[in-house]
Every structure is written in C-alpha cells, then in structure tokens.
Scaffold this motif. Structure first.
Motif, PDB file in Angstrom:
ATOM      1  N   GLU A  59       0.812  -1.217   0.000  1.00  0.00           N
ATOM      2  CA  GLU A  59       0.000   0.000   0.000  1.00  0.00           C
ATOM      3  C   GLU A  59       0.848   1.270   0.000  1.00  0.00           C
ATOM      4  O   GLU A  59       0.363   2.353   0.285  1.00  0.00           O
ATOM      5  CB  GLU A  59      -0.949  -0.018   1.203  1.00  0.00           C
ATOM      6  CG  GLU A  59      -1.936  -1.174   1.130  1.00  0.00           C
ATOM      7  CD  GLU A  59      -2.858  -1.267   2.330  1.00  0.00           C
ATOM      8  OE1 GLU A  59      -2.491  -0.790   3.427  1.00  0.00           O
ATOM      9  OE2 GLU A  59      -3.957  -1.823   2.168  1.00  0.00           O
ATOM     10  N   ASP A  75      -4.381   2.883   1.973  1.00  0.00           N
ATOM     11  CA  ASP A  75      -5.073   1.617   2.208  1.00  0.00           C
ATOM     12  C   ASP A  75      -6.044   1.362   1.067  1.00  0.00           C
ATOM     13  O   ASP A  75      -6.581   2.306   0.467  1.00  0.00           O
ATOM     14  CB  ASP A  75      -5.829   1.659   3.536  1.00  0.00           C
ATOM     15  CG  ASP A  75      -4.899   1.787   4.741  1.00  0.00           C
ATOM     16  OD1 ASP A  75      -3.716   1.420   4.624  1.00  0.00           O
ATOM     17  OD2 ASP A  75      -5.358   2.270   5.794  1.00  0.00           O
ATOM     18  N   ASP A  76      -6.280   0.096   0.777  1.00  0.00           N
ATOM     19  CA  ASP A  76      -7.143  -0.274  -0.349  1.00  0.00           C
ATOM     20  C   ASP A  76      -8.499   0.438  -0.311  1.00  0.00           C
ATOM     21  O   ASP A  76      -8.973   0.931  -1.325  1.00  0.00           O
ATOM     22  CB  ASP A  76      -7.349  -1.786  -0.386  1.00  0.00           C
ATOM     23  CG  ASP A  76      -6.067  -2.529  -0.743  1.00  0.00           C
ATOM     24  OD1 ASP A  76      -5.179  -1.922  -1.379  1.00  0.00           O
ATOM     25  OD2 ASP A  76      -5.961  -3.715  -0.386  1.00  0.00           O
ATOM     26  N   GLU A  77      -9.108   0.521   0.858  1.00  0.00           N
ATOM     27  CA  GLU A  77     -10.434   1.156   0.956  1.00  0.00           C
ATOM     28  C   GLU A  77     -10.392   2.676   0.764  1.00  0.00           C
ATOM     29  O   GLU A  77     -11.406   3.292   0.454  1.00  0.00           O
ATOM     30  CB  GLU A  77     -11.124   0.805   2.278  1.00  0.00           C
ATOM     31  CG  GLU A  77     -10.424   1.319   3.513  1.00  0.00           C
ATOM     32  CD  GLU A  77      -9.374   0.372   4.106  1.00  0.00           C
ATOM     33  OE1 GLU A  77      -8.894   0.682   5.198  1.00  0.00           O
ATOM     34  OE2 GLU A  77      -9.021  -0.647   3.482  1.00  0.00           O
ATOM     35  N   ASP A  78      -9.225   3.286   0.915  1.00  0.00           N
ATOM     36  CA  ASP A  78      -9.121   4.743   0.764  1.00  0.00           C
ATOM     37  C   ASP A  78      -9.072   5.189  -0.695  1.00  0.00           C
ATOM     38  O   ASP A  78      -9.187   6.375  -0.984  1.00  0.00           O
ATOM     39  CB  ASP A  78      -7.901   5.270   1.528  1.00  0.00           C
ATOM     40  CG  ASP A  78      -8.077   5.124   3.029  1.00  0.00           C
ATOM     41  OD1 ASP A  78      -9.238   5.150   3.494  1.00  0.00           O
ATOM     42  OD2 ASP A  78      -7.068   4.964   3.741  1.00  0.00           O
ATOM     43  N   ARG A  80     -11.391   4.339  -2.800  1.00  0.00           N
ATOM     44  CA  ARG A  80     -12.816   4.595  -3.048  1.00  0.00           C
ATOM     45  C   ARG A  80     -13.182   4.557  -4.528  1.00  0.00           C
ATOM     46  O   ARG A  80     -13.908   5.410  -5.029  1.00  0.00           O
ATOM     47  CB  ARG A  80     -13.235   5.909  -2.418  1.00  0.00           C
ATOM     48  CG  ARG A  80     -13.027   5.910  -0.923  1.00  0.00           C
ATOM     49  CD  ARG A  80     -13.341   7.194  -0.279  1.00  0.00           C
ATOM     50  NE  ARG A  80     -12.913   7.134   1.119  1.00  0.00           N
ATOM     51  CZ  ARG A  80     -12.921   8.141   1.922  1.00  0.00           C
ATOM     52  NH1 ARG A  80     -13.347   9.306   1.525  1.00  0.00           N
ATOM     53  NH2 ARG A  80     -12.521   8.003   3.164  1.00  0.00           N
TER      54      ARG A  80
END
Length: 114
Positions: A59, A75-78, A80
């Motif tokens: 990341e 991070d992967d979820e950031d 979006r």
C-alpha cells in the motif's frame, strides 16, 4: 394553555438538539507542498497536489510534486474506486506519519483532479 406550553417546549427542544449537532465550519486546511510536509510534525493534517508516480509495494506509493517526492500509504479502501495513472494529477488528504528514520503521508482520501 397546554397547547402553548407543548409548542414552546417542542421549539426549545428542537433548538437545543440542532445546536448540539452543529459543528465548526471554519476554513479548511490549505494545500501544502511535499517540501513543507517533510518538515511538519507527526500527525499533522495535510493536503498535497501532485502525481502518484509508482507503487513501491503493498500500500506504499511514491508521490511527487514540484518540490520533491514522498512515500504515501494508501489503504485499499481509501482509493474509493478512483483509478489513477502516473500522469494523472491528484489531491491527497491525510496526515504526516513521522518516525525516527522516515516521513510518510498516511492518506485518507485520493481525489482525481480534472
């Protein structure tokens, strides 16, 4: 009389509850440069404009603006759902993550500039 008293109590309750949900709406954080971010203290909020040049593994990415480069952790979820190429201009929002040997940016938001 009871209707007037009930209406007054309801009005006061609504007034107090809405003010309890209010938040400070002052000016936001001004964008900084990589050179400035490298001098900031740990956990300082930061906004940077530039390019994510390459993935450094996991990341971690190399971010560059006109003043220099810095490692950013996204991070992967950031992400979006934002797809970014090395030639794309982006705005990243996060905070400075400083330890004894390095300074990085822990990114919370990636926005593609149009």
């Amino acid at each position: 009389m009871n209707k007037l008293l009930s209406a007054s109590v309801l009005t006061l309750a609504i007034g107090f509850s809405s003010s309890a949900w209010a938040a400070f709406q002052g000016p936001g954080i001004a964008p900084s440069t990589v050179a400035e971010a490298l001098k900031m203290s740990d956990d300082t909020p930061v906004i940077l404009n530039g390019k994510i040049e390459k993935n450094l593994g996991g990341e971690k990415y190399q971010f560059k603006d006109a003043t220099g480069t810095i490692t950013v952790e996204i991070d992967d979820e950031d992400w979006r759902g934002v797809d970014v190429r090395p030639e794309d201009m982006v705005t990243i929002k996060g905070e400075v993550d400083k330890d004894m040997f390095s300074t990085e940016i822990d990114v919370d938001v990636v926005e593609l500039k149009k």
